[in-house]
Design an enzyme around this catalytic site. Sequence first.
Site, PDB file in Angstrom:
ATOM      1  N   HIS A  94      -3.128 -14.134   6.643  1.00 33.97           N
ATOM      2  CA  HIS A  94      -3.511 -12.976   5.826  1.00 33.97           C
ATOM      3  C   HIS A  94      -4.354 -13.515   4.663  1.00 33.97           C
ATOM      4  O   HIS A  94      -4.152 -14.651   4.225  1.00 33.97           O
ATOM      5  CB  HIS A  94      -2.217 -12.338   5.306  1.00 33.97           C
ATOM      6  CG  HIS A  94      -2.379 -11.054   4.589  1.00 33.97           C
ATOM      7  ND1 HIS A  94      -2.794 -10.980   3.281  1.00 33.97           N
ATOM      8  CD2 HIS A  94      -2.157  -9.767   4.974  1.00 33.97           C
ATOM      9  CE1 HIS A  94      -2.820  -9.705   2.891  1.00 33.97           C
ATOM     10  NE2 HIS A  94      -2.437  -8.951   3.909  1.00 33.97           N
ATOM     11  N   ASP A 146       4.640 -18.171   4.505  1.00 33.71           N
ATOM     12  CA  ASP A 146       4.414 -16.782   4.111  1.00 33.71           C
ATOM     13  C   ASP A 146       5.289 -15.918   5.014  1.00 33.71           C
ATOM     14  O   ASP A 146       4.969 -15.667   6.172  1.00 33.71           O
ATOM     15  CB  ASP A 146       2.925 -16.453   4.292  1.00 33.71           C
ATOM     16  CG  ASP A 146       2.631 -14.971   4.087  1.00 33.71           C
ATOM     17  OD1 ASP A 146       3.576 -14.199   3.806  1.00 33.71           O
ATOM     18  OD2 ASP A 146       1.458 -14.591   4.230  1.00 33.71           O
ATOM     19  N   GLN A 184       5.970 -10.919   6.800  1.00 37.33           N
ATOM     20  CA  GLN A 184       6.217 -10.102   7.996  1.00 37.33           C
ATOM     21  C   GLN A 184       7.492 -10.498   8.731  1.00 37.33           C
ATOM     22  O   GLN A 184       7.749 -10.000   9.831  1.00 37.33           O
ATOM     23  CB  GLN A 184       5.026 -10.216   8.962  1.00 37.33           C
ATOM     24  CG  GLN A 184       3.733  -9.675   8.426  1.00 37.33           C
ATOM     25  CD  GLN A 184       3.740  -8.147   8.277  1.00 37.33           C
ATOM     26  OE1 GLN A 184       4.577  -7.457   8.865  1.00 37.33           O
ATOM     27  NE2 GLN A 184       2.823  -7.614   7.499  1.00 37.33           N
ATOM     28  N   LYS A 196       7.903  -4.684   2.665  1.00 35.30           N
ATOM     29  CA  LYS A 196       7.837  -4.808   4.122  1.00 35.30           C
ATOM     30  C   LYS A 196       9.226  -5.020   4.717  1.00 35.30           C
ATOM     31  O   LYS A 196       9.387  -5.302   5.893  1.00 35.30           O
ATOM     32  CB  LYS A 196       6.906  -5.955   4.504  1.00 35.30           C
ATOM     33  CG  LYS A 196       5.450  -5.680   4.108  1.00 35.30           C
ATOM     34  CD  LYS A 196       4.551  -6.789   4.544  1.00 35.30           C
ATOM     35  CE  LYS A 196       3.233  -6.797   3.816  1.00 35.30           C
ATOM     36  NZ  LYS A 196       2.340  -5.702   4.161  1.00 35.30           N
ATOM     37  N   CYS A 209      -6.689  -7.477   6.788  1.00 39.44           N
ATOM     38  CA  CYS A 209      -6.711  -8.574   5.787  1.00 39.44           C
ATOM     39  C   CYS A 209      -6.613  -9.923   6.493  1.00 39.44           C
ATOM     40  O   CYS A 209      -5.933 -10.848   6.002  1.00 39.44           O
ATOM     41  CB  CYS A 209      -5.603  -8.434   4.757  1.00 39.44           C
ATOM     42  SG  CYS A 209      -5.764  -6.984   3.739  1.00 39.44           S
TER      43      CYS A 209
END
Length: 405
Positions: free
Chosen positions: A122, A199, A202, A225, A363
């Site tokens: 992202h 990261d 998600q 999220k 993104c």
Amino acid sequence: MKHTQIIADSFPALHQTIGDNRLVYLDSAATTQKPQCVIDAIVAYYEHDNANIHRGVHTLSQRATQAYENARLQIANLLHCSRHEEVIFVRGATEAINLIAQAYARPRLGEGDVILITEMEHHSNIVPWQLVCEQTGASLEVVPVCDDGSLDMEAYKSLLTKDVVIVSMAHVSNAIGTINPVKEICKLAREVGATTVVDGAQATGHLRVDISDIDCDFYAISGHKMFGPTGIGCLFGKYELLQEMEPWQGGGDMILSVSFEETTWNDVPFKFEAGTPNIAGAIGLGVAVSWIQEIGYDKISKHEQELLAYGREVLLAIDGVDIVGASKHNAGVIAFTLRGVHPHDVGTILDHAGVAIRTGNHCAEPLMKRFGLAATCRASLCIYNTRKDLDCLGVGIKEAMRILG
Ligand code: PLP
């Protein structure tokens, strides 16, 4: 499925119509809907406990402080952190990565150093590193993605030289859903002495994350999220690293004492929480964590995997649909294109049918380029979705093909 309906019932935003059609929400990778308990917790905070934290002796301030710190404990527990001080509240995954880039990486990097990211990142896990490269003279290198959307692990191993100081990668790709083998990636990075950043924007709403097992140095979390409010997220950092780091931002709460001659820093994690934080957001996120724990990751992942298989079946049965990236280890994200049709037009027609998907570059422009595309359609799945939702998606896509194809 019956139980899924009970789960869906606790999300008020899902119970509405768009035009004449029931809302079918397939954009949870952008943001998940919020269960009633999270909404109630935010309202209750503002109705009863609204006060600033950590500094008031009065009852409201103590209640607010306790609820805020309790949320930190819940997140540390969810992620199996060894100590709750390793959880820093930030605005979201983007801010978490910027904090690492500026407060950890920037003072430590120089010419010749390499930051290794992947082709599926992202923009939030690309641009902060580009800024640091400009500031320090370090360079950015990129691990390629295979045709099926998985990470090219052989390329990763060959790029992993002694010059690599930081390895930063998505746990789960937002654009195509690939679940990366983060434990193995971190282990290999440690062998060359690199610091690891995951990261997890998600991941934490969909699969069990055990930070102690992954053994990464930093892990970025996005509250919105994972059924929490917007404007709140967390940075996990190993305690020793957080202690070594200088603060990122200056202001209230991150200091022990201030004089014009010398200012001393508060302890971790407060050293990184300058200013009045998003108190209601943290409390809401804590309640979202309890909600996740009540359902359980086993159930969430199983349900989403079943839907993923069914959704792929529905889409592949439609002539003219191509699925983009479908690796063996995939979260509930289905990226697809319709031959000869622009994704934005597909998204607009689906919206008329009440079906909310995301279209565009997600993104993740470099990943789009990797697949030779400017944009895709993306249906992202969540515990509250059903097969019926995917049937509606299929009907909408056929309609889009009929009109535009
Ligand atoms: N990383 C990934 C993989 C994402 O999908 C997103 C948001 O879409 C982000 C980072 C940014 O997260 P946040 O909105 O919490 O800043």
